[in-house]
Motif scaffolding. Structure first.
Motif, PDB file in Angstrom:
ATOM      1  N   TRP A  69       0.688  -1.069  -0.128  1.00  0.00           N
ATOM      2  CA  TRP A  69       0.053   0.077  -0.154  1.00  0.00           C
ATOM      3  C   TRP A  69       0.891   1.288   0.091  1.00  0.00           C
ATOM      4  CZ3 TRP A  69      -0.928   4.445   2.677  1.00  0.00           C
ATOM      5  CH2 TRP A  69      -2.268   5.196   2.480  1.00  0.00           C
ATOM      6  N   LEU A  70       1.900   1.369   0.717  1.00  0.00           N
ATOM      7  CA  LEU A  70       2.841   2.579   0.999  1.00  0.00           C
ATOM      8  C   LEU A  70       3.517   2.481  -0.302  1.00  0.00           C
ATOM      9  CD1 LEU A  70       4.215   2.038   4.595  1.00  0.00           C
ATOM     10  CD2 LEU A  70       2.790   3.771   3.790  1.00  0.00           C
ATOM     11  N   ALA A  71       3.881   1.517  -1.017  1.00  0.00           N
ATOM     12  CA  ALA A  71       4.671   1.395  -2.224  1.00  0.00           C
ATOM     13  C   ALA A  71       3.757   2.533  -3.336  1.00  0.00           C
ATOM     14  CB  ALA A  71       5.024   0.138  -2.678  1.00  0.00           C
ATOM     15  N   VAL A  72       2.595   2.091  -3.433  1.00  0.00           N
ATOM     16  CA  VAL A  72       1.828   2.859  -4.434  1.00  0.00           C
ATOM     17  C   VAL A  72       1.456   3.934  -3.592  1.00  0.00           C
ATOM     18  CG1 VAL A  72      -0.718   2.865  -5.310  1.00  0.00           C
ATOM     19  CG2 VAL A  72       0.591   0.638  -4.933  1.00  0.00           C
ATOM     20  N   HIS A  73       1.316   4.251  -2.648  1.00  0.00           N
ATOM     21  CA  HIS A  73       0.909   5.648  -2.114  1.00  0.00           C
ATOM     22  C   HIS A  73       1.802   6.809  -2.326  1.00  0.00           C
ATOM     23  CE1 HIS A  73      -1.596   8.319   0.420  1.00  0.00           C
ATOM     24  NE2 HIS A  73      -0.334   8.361   1.222  1.00  0.00           N
ATOM     25  N   PHE A  74       3.346   6.279  -1.840  1.00  0.00           N
ATOM     26  CA  PHE A  74       4.349   7.101  -1.858  1.00  0.00           C
ATOM     27  C   PHE A  74       5.161   7.389  -3.333  1.00  0.00           C
ATOM     28  CE2 PHE A  74       5.179   6.555   2.835  1.00  0.00           C
ATOM     29  CZ  PHE A  74       4.328   7.650   3.315  1.00  0.00           C
ATOM     30  N   SER A  75       4.705   6.552  -4.471  1.00  0.00           N
ATOM     31  CA  SER A  75       5.211   6.284  -5.525  1.00  0.00           C
ATOM     32  C   SER A  75       5.319   7.731  -6.455  1.00  0.00           C
ATOM     33  CB  SER A  75       4.309   5.321  -6.508  1.00  0.00           C
ATOM     34  OG  SER A  75       3.054   5.845  -6.697  1.00  0.00           O
ATOM     35  N   LYS A  76       4.647   8.658  -6.238  1.00  0.00           N
ATOM     36  CA  LYS A  76       4.606  10.008  -6.837  1.00  0.00           C
ATOM     37  C   LYS A  76       5.482  10.806  -6.185  1.00  0.00           C
ATOM     38  CE  LYS A  76       1.246   8.215  -9.515  1.00  0.00           C
ATOM     39  NZ  LYS A  76       1.614   7.546 -10.647  1.00  0.00           N
ATOM     40  N   VAL A  77       5.965  10.777  -4.975  1.00  0.00           N
ATOM     41  CA  VAL A  77       7.012  11.642  -4.400  1.00  0.00           C
ATOM     42  C   VAL A  77       8.190  11.000  -4.145  1.00  0.00           C
ATOM     43  CG1 VAL A  77       5.023  12.778  -3.187  1.00  0.00           C
ATOM     44  CG2 VAL A  77       6.232  10.820  -1.930  1.00  0.00           C
TER      45      VAL A  77
END
Length: 275
Positions: A185-193
């Motif tokens: 979940w975090l990998a997806v959530h933080f992918s744009k930053v």
């Protein structure tokens, strides 16, 4: 150029080994642990060997404690580039006495004997909190430092339990499954930053927490220990050093396009069907 790396639970056997290895690569290490004496020993060894490390007391279940730790890390080392969430563990109150329920077990009045029906909700909650909340909260605190910087990542510690639950330890298995899910979940959530998030899934390593379950006082294997070795194709327990290579890779630029993976380091345990 060395990075500032924060490790929680870094006074323990596995994460202290990672802290020492990362320091040898030229990184500045913040050794976080609830037991400051253990953290001090690790930091002292790193500094004695020519590295840079500080010991910081932190409770991964308390926001204020983590905020204080972050302030100290900023003051003494700088802002966090890499976070390794190593704090975790099991609890006897979330563990059954036998792998399978038998009808006769319901009549067993032996002190300390626990069936599934005897598991203590408080013990189960402790295990879920320590592993899941103890990964989520440090990430909330230290990932703020990573937004807008290059080469930042988070490494969580999952377990083989997350793939297929082991007998007797439902709370720990469920908690580590949650850590694996949070990693994705975090990998997806933080992918744009620009923050990568991955996890190690260690197989069976002898630590202070499981040594008495897997070995006897004279060093022989218990029945559970023998069962594990028989199910591990490489025929041995892992050594803490076996985690180093994958950790260095996932935390380095060589894994710049790798995020959301949970990598087994288990001597083949997860690949073996038992036949």
């Amino acid at each position: 150029m060395g990075k500032v790396i924060v490790l929680t639970g870094a006074g323990g056997v596995l994460c202290s080994t990672l802290a020492i290895a990362l320091a040898k690569e030229g990184h500045k290490i913040a050794v976080l642990d609830l037991k400051i004496e253990a953290a001090n020993k690790v930091a002292e060894k790193i500094n004695k060997d020519g590295g840079i490390a500080i010991a910081v007391m932190a409770n991964v279940l308390e926001q204020e404690s983590l905020d204080r730790a972050r302030t100290e890390v900023h003051k003494r080392l700088g802002s966090c580039d890499i976070l390794i969430n190593g704090a975790g563990g099991n609890h006897p109150l979330g563990t059954t006495s036998q792998p399978y329920l038998q009808e006769k077990d319901l009549l067993n009045l032996e002190d300390g004997f626990k069936t599934f029906f005897d598991l203590d909700p408080a013990g189960i909650k402790f295990v879920l909190d320590l592993n899941f909340i103890g990964t989520l909260l440090p990430t909330q605190v230290f990932a703020r430092d990573m937004v807008g910087k290059q080469g930042c990542s988070i490494l969580n510690i999952s377990s083989m339990n997350a793939f297929t639950p082991l007998t007797k330890i439902p709370a720990y298995s469920g908690a580590k499954a949650a850590v694996s899910n949070l990693t994705q979940w975090l990998a997806v959530h933080f992918s744009k930053v620009g923050i990568r998030v991955n996890a190690l899934a260690p197989g069976f390593f002898l630590t202070d927490q499981n040594r008495t379950l897997l070995t006897t006082e004279n060093g022989e294997l218990t029945a559970r220990g023998r069962m594990i070795i028989e199910q591990t194709p490489m025929g041995k327990f892992g050594e803490p050093e076996d985690l180093i290579g994958t950790t260095l890779w996932l935390c380095g630029e060589g894994a710049s396009f790798v995020t959301g993976v949970v990598i087994p380091i288990d001597g083949g345990f997860s690949a073996y069907s038992g036949v």
